[in-house]
Design an enzyme around this catalytic site. Structure first.
Site, PDB file in Angstrom:
ATOM      1  N   TYR A  53       0.852  -1.182   0.000  1.00  0.00           N
ATOM      2  CA  TYR A  53       0.000   0.000   0.000  1.00  0.00           C
ATOM      3  C   TYR A  53       0.894   1.240   0.000  1.00  0.00           C
ATOM      4  O   TYR A  53       2.097   1.172   0.310  1.00  0.00           O
ATOM      5  CB  TYR A  53      -0.853   0.043   1.269  1.00  0.00           C
ATOM      6  CG  TYR A  53      -2.077  -0.831   1.286  1.00  0.00           C
ATOM      7  CD1 TYR A  53      -3.047  -0.746   0.290  1.00  0.00           C
ATOM      8  CD2 TYR A  53      -2.305  -1.711   2.344  1.00  0.00           C
ATOM      9  CE1 TYR A  53      -4.192  -1.523   0.332  1.00  0.00           C
ATOM     10  CE2 TYR A  53      -3.451  -2.490   2.391  1.00  0.00           C
ATOM     11  CZ  TYR A  53      -4.387  -2.395   1.386  1.00  0.00           C
ATOM     12  OH  TYR A  53      -5.530  -3.157   1.433  1.00  0.00           O
ATOM     13  N   GLU A  99      -5.606  -1.543   8.628  1.00  0.00           N
ATOM     14  CA  GLU A  99      -5.517  -1.392  10.081  1.00  0.00           C
ATOM     15  C   GLU A  99      -4.569  -0.248  10.449  1.00  0.00           C
ATOM     16  O   GLU A  99      -3.957  -0.236  11.510  1.00  0.00           O
ATOM     17  CB  GLU A  99      -5.105  -2.693  10.780  1.00  0.00           C
ATOM     18  CG  GLU A  99      -6.135  -3.787  10.722  1.00  0.00           C
ATOM     19  CD  GLU A  99      -6.255  -4.417   9.351  1.00  0.00           C
ATOM     20  OE1 GLU A  99      -7.365  -4.400   8.772  1.00  0.00           O
ATOM     21  OE2 GLU A  99      -5.241  -4.921   8.822  1.00  0.00           O
ATOM     22  N   ASN A 156      -9.700   0.759  -2.868  1.00  0.00           N
ATOM     23  CA  ASN A 156      -9.444  -0.445  -2.079  1.00  0.00           C
ATOM     24  C   ASN A 156     -10.729  -0.921  -1.410  1.00  0.00           C
ATOM     25  O   ASN A 156     -11.300  -0.202  -0.588  1.00  0.00           O
ATOM     26  CB  ASN A 156      -8.392  -0.159  -0.996  1.00  0.00           C
ATOM     27  CG  ASN A 156      -7.956  -1.418  -0.269  1.00  0.00           C
ATOM     28  OD1 ASN A 156      -7.482  -2.358  -0.901  1.00  0.00           O
ATOM     29  ND2 ASN A 156      -8.134  -1.447   1.031  1.00  0.00           N
ATOM     30  N   GLU A 157     -11.188  -2.107  -1.808  1.00  0.00           N
ATOM     31  CA  GLU A 157     -12.428  -2.674  -1.277  1.00  0.00           C
ATOM     32  C   GLU A 157     -13.551  -1.627  -1.265  1.00  0.00           C
ATOM     33  O   GLU A 157     -14.281  -1.478  -0.286  1.00  0.00           O
ATOM     34  CB  GLU A 157     -12.203  -3.267   0.121  1.00  0.00           C
ATOM     35  CG  GLU A 157     -11.304  -4.505   0.100  1.00  0.00           C
ATOM     36  CD  GLU A 157     -11.296  -5.271   1.408  1.00  0.00           C
ATOM     37  OE1 GLU A 157     -11.554  -4.657   2.465  1.00  0.00           O
ATOM     38  OE2 GLU A 157     -11.049  -6.484   1.384  1.00  0.00           O
ATOM     39  N   GLU A 233      -5.688 -10.331  -1.613  1.00  0.00           N
ATOM     40  CA  GLU A 233      -5.417 -10.380  -0.172  1.00  0.00           C
ATOM     41  C   GLU A 233      -5.780 -11.767   0.321  1.00  0.00           C
ATOM     42  O   GLU A 233      -6.935 -12.033   0.655  1.00  0.00           O
ATOM     43  CB  GLU A 233      -6.211  -9.315   0.600  1.00  0.00           C
ATOM     44  CG  GLU A 233      -5.741  -7.900   0.391  1.00  0.00           C
ATOM     45  CD  GLU A 233      -6.419  -6.924   1.338  1.00  0.00           C
ATOM     46  OE1 GLU A 233      -6.929  -7.371   2.397  1.00  0.00           O
ATOM     47  OE2 GLU A 233      -6.455  -5.729   1.020  1.00  0.00           O
ATOM     48  N   TYR A 300       0.679  -9.986  12.736  1.00  0.00           N
ATOM     49  CA  TYR A 300      -0.333 -10.580  11.850  1.00  0.00           C
ATOM     50  C   TYR A 300      -0.230 -12.102  11.743  1.00  0.00           C
ATOM     51  O   TYR A 300      -0.883 -12.715  10.919  1.00  0.00           O
ATOM     52  CB  TYR A 300      -0.233  -9.948  10.450  1.00  0.00           C
ATOM     53  CG  TYR A 300      -1.559  -9.878   9.725  1.00  0.00           C
ATOM     54  CD1 TYR A 300      -2.426  -8.817   9.936  1.00  0.00           C
ATOM     55  CD2 TYR A 300      -1.939 -10.857   8.828  1.00  0.00           C
ATOM     56  CE1 TYR A 300      -3.641  -8.742   9.274  1.00  0.00           C
ATOM     57  CE2 TYR A 300      -3.160 -10.786   8.157  1.00  0.00           C
ATOM     58  CZ  TYR A 300      -4.007  -9.731   8.397  1.00  0.00           C
ATOM     59  OH  TYR A 300      -5.214  -9.657   7.744  1.00  0.00           O
TER      60      TYR A 300
END
Length: 586
Positions: A53, A99, A156-157, A233, A300
């Site tokens: 990103y 996030e 994005n989404e 993703e 993560y």
């Protein structure tokens, strides 16, 4: 020069069918001196591509103050990907979620009252300026110009947020007019409505998911009738929030799902390959009925852990990839225990007043929000003179964003927490009411993007409004610098001290080294090593250690500064041999 395009059934690299096997690394979550190491370990796992990103608010936290150097040197990051012989996927948003605080959008966007993620002309004007700056970096690094970039993502989404096709069309126009000629993609969860709303004809749709591969690919195929299928993703782990558990995924399950994707001929981007860290105050927050601020670690449960060490998952996914593509014979070195030692901390006194004479402040009838103060740090202190009353009274507030410590004449009387949906606390008679409010992280998903932080509305005392507030911004990094410079008196007092309290310590190292700072004996606050802002800690868990990257340490003398808001039960800085990310789900 090489070429990259989309064919009837496959991605085409130099005209030949090509399966993307990618992993996500966010350059802004990793120390720049460690970028090369993380990228190299991705190649050794068998990946052929790195995805990242671009965080707008990291590059331009204040309007017009653009920075693409140091931690923000996207160009250097992409050059390192190319030097490792890998391709790159760039996802500049402008919204990224990730996030990351405010989903990557600068807070000044909302302060200007633009409508985010829409075709609002004011918003699009700012987005256009941002994207053109990003593409000045990306365009000369596209594959057909000798660089690594093979795909660029639009938004994005978006299908989970809106359906403004004019907005997406303008993003495409700006992207193409800025010299981006590689294929353009979108990503959405494999839900029919999201896939329909979140893309345009001519953009290649991809999916985001972590399980039920055949079902999700079938849904994606209904909306992307030709060309390669891709999971942009592939969720191989998950993130953590304060007060929760440390989330992990079963290694075998992640490996099986990756195998299913690759066996189906789909391309993949593993999210995350290496998560890194929400250093400083960069963590985001979720709000799906309850506000949940995210922890400092962005480990993560990725194949490469927060400190860049290969995990069991690394080797399992490497074995899967080896069934479908060439994998280097070389393996990365296993991680070794970090230096373990304990450092006594000296009490450096209270810090909530430090530097306030030069801090942004406001005196007004109503409390000023962080946004009205233009404040990007974690804390604002609100003070007001109380009317005369002789028995405990009820203080009520419209909203606290996000956690407040309430005191009267310097004596603590309680806290108000957004996570608990608190709106009231009883206070005793006194002269001055003080409310210290912490922004615990900007919401990164949904319709709360850009919401104001601080003390919202006019507080009431037994139903009557309190007026005449002084709102004082506290820059925790600036305060830590003041303490480290020795401008506050210290003592050897090691008993529990009323907070907020500052603490300092010194330690020697034989050489630079990754360190893991134990926070289990502390309350809530912020920590710095050699002036580098490691991030937040909180007894609320699950995270019990803060990662110290080797490049911020030095041979010889090093310093640690702790800004404790509540109570430091253990006046020592203890360094652990490895990560302590908290309890798992039983």
């Amino acid at each position: 020069m090489s070429t990259f395009s989309i064919g009837d059934t496959d991605f085409l690299r130099d005209g030949r069918a090509h399966q993307i096997i990618s992993g996500a690394i966010h350059y802004f979550r990793v120390h720049p001196d460690q970028w090369r190491d993380r990228i190299r370990k991705a190649r050794l796992m068998g990946l052929n591509t790195i995805e990242t990103y671009v965080a707008w608010n990291a590059h331009e936290p204040r309007r017009g103050e653009w920075n693409a150097t140091g931690w923000n040197d996207l160009g250097r990051f992409l050059d390192l990907v190319r030097e490792e012989g890998m391709d790159a996927i760039v996802r500049p948003g402008p919204y990224i979620c990730a996030e990351w605080h405010n989903g990557g959008l600068p807070t000044w966007l909302a302060a200007d009252e633009t409508t985010l993620r829409t075709s609002d002309p004011d918003y699009l004007a700012d987005v256009t300026d941002y994207l053109r700056r990003v593409y000045e970096i990306v365009a000369p690094r596209q594959i057909q110009r000798g660089g690594p970039v093979v795909l660029v993502q639009i938004e994005n989404e978006y299908g989970a947020y809106g359906s403004d096709k004019a907005y997406l069309e303008e993003l495409v126009r700006v992207t193409q007019s800025s010299g981006i000629t590689v294929p353009l993609t979108t990503v959405d969860q494999p839900v029919d409505q999201m896939l329909a709303d979140g893309s345009l004809a001519g953009l290649h749709r991809t999916g985001s998911f972590g399980s039920r591969v055949p079902e999700r690919l079938a849904t994606l195929r209904r909306h992307q009738a030709t060309g390669p299928l891709m999971c942009s993703e592939f969720w191989d782990g998950w993130f953590d929030w304060w007060g929760g558990i440390h989330h992990t995924t079963e290694v075998a399950a992640s490996a099986d799902d990756l195998d299913a994707l690759l066996s189906a001929g789909a391309s993949v981007n593993i999210y995350m390959f290496h998560g890194g860290t929400n250093f400083g105050l960069t963590n985001g927050a979720n709000h799906k009925g309850r506000y949940l601020p995210l922890v400092t670690s962005y480990d993560y449960d990725a194949p490469l852990d927060e400190a860049g060490n290969p995990t069991e998952k690394y080797y399992a996914l490497r074995d899967v990839i080896a069934k479908h593509a060439p994998v280097p014979d070389e393996l990365p070195e296993a991680g070794s225990p970090a230096p373990s030692f304990t450092v006594p901390l000296q009490h450096a006194g209270p810090w909530s007043d430090a530097g306030t004479t030069a801090a942004p402040s406001s005196s007004a009838e109503c409390p000023a929000t962080f946004d009205e103060l233009g404040h990007l740090s974690a804390l604002v202190r609100y003070d007001v003179e109380l009317p005369e009353f002789h028995a405990p009274a009820m203080l009520t507030v419209d909203d606290i964003r996000d956690l407040a410590w309430v005191s009267v004449d310097g004596r603590s009387v309680g806290t108000l927490a957004r996570t608990r949906h608190d709106h009231a606390v009883s206070i005793p008679p006194g002269r001055t009411l003080s409310i210290l409010v912490e922004d615990q992280g900007r919401v990164n998903y949904g319709d709360r993007l850009g919401e104001e932080k601080g003390l919202i509305g006019v507080p009431l005392l037994d139903g009557e409004p309190l007026h005449g507030w002084r709102s004082t911004a506290l820059d925790v990094a600036g305060i830590a610098d003041t303490i480290a410079a020795g401008d506050m008196e210290t003592s050897t007092e090691s008993n529990v001290v009323d907070a907020p309290s500052a603490w300092i310590g010194e330690f020697d190292l034989r050489t630079e080294a990754d360190l893991f700072l134990d926070t289990a004996g502390w309350g809530k606050g912020y920590t710095f090593v050699n002036g580098f802002f490691l991030g937040r800690y909180w007894r609320n868990g699950p995270q019990r250690s803060l990662y110290v990257p080797a490049p911020v340490t030095r041979r010889g003398s090093n310093s640690v500064v702790v800004l404790e808001i509540e109570h430091l039960r253990n006046a020592h800085a203890r360094f652990l041999p490895g990560l302590a990310l908290g309890d798992l789900e039983e």
